[in-house]
Write a protein that holds these residues in place. Structure first.
Motif, mmCIF file in Angstrom:
data_model
loop_
_atom_site.group_PDB
_atom_site.id
_atom_site.type_symbol
_atom_site.label_atom_id
_atom_site.label_comp_id
_atom_site.label_asym_id
_atom_site.label_seq_id
_atom_site.Cartn_x
_atom_site.Cartn_y
_atom_site.Cartn_z
ATOM 1 N N GLY A 146 -10.066 -58.594 1.754
ATOM 2 C CA GLY A 146 -9.675 -58.725 3.155
ATOM 3 C C GLY A 146 -9.035 -57.465 3.686
ATOM 4 O O GLY A 146 -8.137 -57.514 4.533
ATOM 5 N N ALA A 147 -9.472 -56.310 3.172
ATOM 6 C CA ALA A 147 -8.868 -55.025 3.543
ATOM 7 C C ALA A 147 -9.943 -53.975 3.756
ATOM 8 O O ALA A 147 -11.038 -54.055 3.180
ATOM 9 C CB ALA A 147 -7.896 -54.560 2.458
ATOM 10 N N ASP A 148 -9.617 -52.980 4.581
ATOM 11 C CA ASP A 148 -10.505 -51.839 4.761
ATOM 12 C C ASP A 148 -10.272 -50.835 3.638
ATOM 13 O O ASP A 148 -9.246 -50.865 2.950
ATOM 14 C CB ASP A 148 -10.242 -51.169 6.115
ATOM 15 C CG ASP A 148 -10.644 -52.060 7.283
ATOM 16 O OD1 ASP A 148 -11.584 -52.860 7.118
ATOM 17 O OD2 ASP A 148 -10.016 -51.953 8.352
ATOM 18 N N VAL A 149 -11.240 -49.938 3.485
ATOM 19 C CA VAL A 149 -11.150 -48.910 2.443
ATOM 20 C C VAL A 149 -10.558 -47.640 3.029
ATOM 21 O O VAL A 149 -11.018 -47.143 4.067
ATOM 22 C CB VAL A 149 -12.542 -48.618 1.847
ATOM 23 C CG1 VAL A 149 -12.421 -47.606 0.708
ATOM 24 C CG2 VAL A 149 -13.188 -49.902 1.343
ATOM 25 N N ALA A 150 -9.543 -47.107 2.377
ATOM 26 C CA ALA A 150 -8.917 -45.864 2.837
ATOM 27 C C ALA A 150 -9.670 -44.641 2.336
ATOM 28 O O ALA A 150 -9.866 -43.674 3.070
ATOM 29 C CB ALA A 150 -7.469 -45.792 2.373
ATOM 30 N N ARG A 151 -10.106 -44.684 1.073
ATOM 31 C CA ARG A 151 -10.814 -43.530 0.516
ATOM 32 C C ARG A 151 -11.556 -43.926 -0.756
ATOM 33 O O ARG A 151 -11.230 -44.933 -1.398
ATOM 34 C CB ARG A 151 -9.841 -42.395 0.223
ATOM 35 C CG ARG A 151 -8.822 -42.700 -0.862
ATOM 36 C CD ARG A 151 -7.903 -41.507 -1.126
ATOM 37 N NE ARG A 151 -6.972 -41.765 -2.223
ATOM 38 C CZ ARG A 151 -5.745 -42.253 -2.061
ATOM 39 N NH1 ARG A 151 -5.312 -42.553 -0.848
ATOM 40 N NH2 ARG A 151 -4.960 -42.426 -3.110
ATOM 41 N N VAL A 152 -12.525 -43.110 -1.094
ATOM 42 C CA VAL A 152 -13.251 -43.254 -2.356
ATOM 43 C C VAL A 152 -12.802 -42.112 -3.260
ATOM 44 O O VAL A 152 -13.039 -40.931 -2.960
ATOM 45 C CB VAL A 152 -14.776 -43.206 -2.141
ATOM 46 C CG1 VAL A 152 -15.503 -43.134 -3.479
ATOM 47 C CG2 VAL A 152 -15.232 -44.421 -1.353
ATOM 48 N N ASP A 153 -12.110 -42.438 -4.328
ATOM 49 C CA ASP A 153 -11.628 -41.436 -5.277
ATOM 50 C C ASP A 153 -12.789 -40.988 -6.159
ATOM 51 O O ASP A 153 -13.558 -41.823 -6.663
ATOM 52 C CB ASP A 153 -10.500 -42.028 -6.127
ATOM 53 C CG ASP A 153 -9.380 -42.585 -5.256
ATOM 54 O OD1 ASP A 153 -8.857 -41.839 -4.406
ATOM 55 O OD2 ASP A 153 -9.052 -43.783 -5.405
#
Length: 253
Positions: A146-153
């Protein structure tokens, strides 16, 4: 004899009409992402023909400079039309098989940032990343957390080496050697939670069983758009990341 010949031509005519009618119906009603003759749409769901359409932007190693420029410009134009900010990266030649031509950098726009950023990658690989981000990663994060993605490590794209870092001449060059591969180490969500391959693939880490299901969903979804997807279940060299590339061969593990 004449009647047999007439019957034969009538049969051919009926078959031709049937094929034409079938094509018309397919063209009119089938999802465009499933039809190889329809243009690629980076906004559309992943279809049966999506990966093949992206492959149309791949460059042969022997492509002339004019072709490299034309194909890369067309690829960047498609990314920009989809709201992705992108710039051409300088070509580089580090000797031997370590040659990068027609590569780009994603600099912003409607795409989940890579961390670290500024990666140089082949333009079709950037397309594949954008599609995976929109059609696999973001929906999986929303449905799971239920959350958006901040970054792809990630662990990068370009690296002048053979597969697995081997020094044996008999081993083939890695797709990293032409900036045609991306190693994903994990995902950080907007609320600060992090799911990593090293800790959470087996479900025993901080993200628990939910983290393992999430990561495996990202891997399976990547197989629909990248030609090669390798992870911890493939071998020890990939125990802490998912390897995505756009090689001519296909392997999903």
């Amino acid at each position: 004899m004449d009647r047999d010949l007439a019957d034969f031509w009538n049969l051919l005519w009926e078959l031709a009409l049937g094929v034409a009618a079938g094509f018309f119906l397919l063209n009119a009603f089938a999802p465009p992402q499933d039809l190889p003759w329809k243009p690629l749409d980076l906004e559309a769901p992943i279809g049966r023909a999506t990966a093949a359409k992206v492959s149309d932007f791949e460059l042969a190693r022997t492509a002339a400079a004019e072709e490299v420029t034309a194909v890369t410009d067309a690829c960047m134009a498609m990314l920009r039309e989809a709201g992705v900010e992108v710039e051409r990266a300088p070509d580089r030649d580090d000797g031997g098989f370590c040659i990068v031509r027609g590569a780009v950098r994603i600099t912003g726009g409607d795409v989940t940032p890579l961390a670290p950023g500024g990666l140089v990658m082949q333009c079709p690989l950037a397309m594949r990343y954008v599609i995976w981000d929109r059609q696999v990663l973001r929906p999986a994060a929303q449905e799971t957390y239920g959350a958006d993605v901040a970054r792809v490590d990630n662990y990068g794209s370009y690296s002048c080496r053979r597969i697995y870092g081997s020094e044996r001449i008999s081993d083939r060059p890695s797709e990293h050697a032409r900036a045609n591969a991306l190693d994903v180490a994990g995902v950080t969500l907007e609320d600060g939670r992090r799911v990593s391959l090293a800790a959470d693939w087996d479900g025993d880490g901080p993200a628990g069983r939910e983290g393992s299901v999430f990561l495996r969903r990202l891997s399976r979804g990547a197989c629909q758009v990248f030609s090669t997807v390798l992870g911890p279940d493939y071998n020890a060299a990939h125990e802490d990341h998912l390897h995505f590339d756009g090689a001519p061969r296909s392997l999903c593990s």
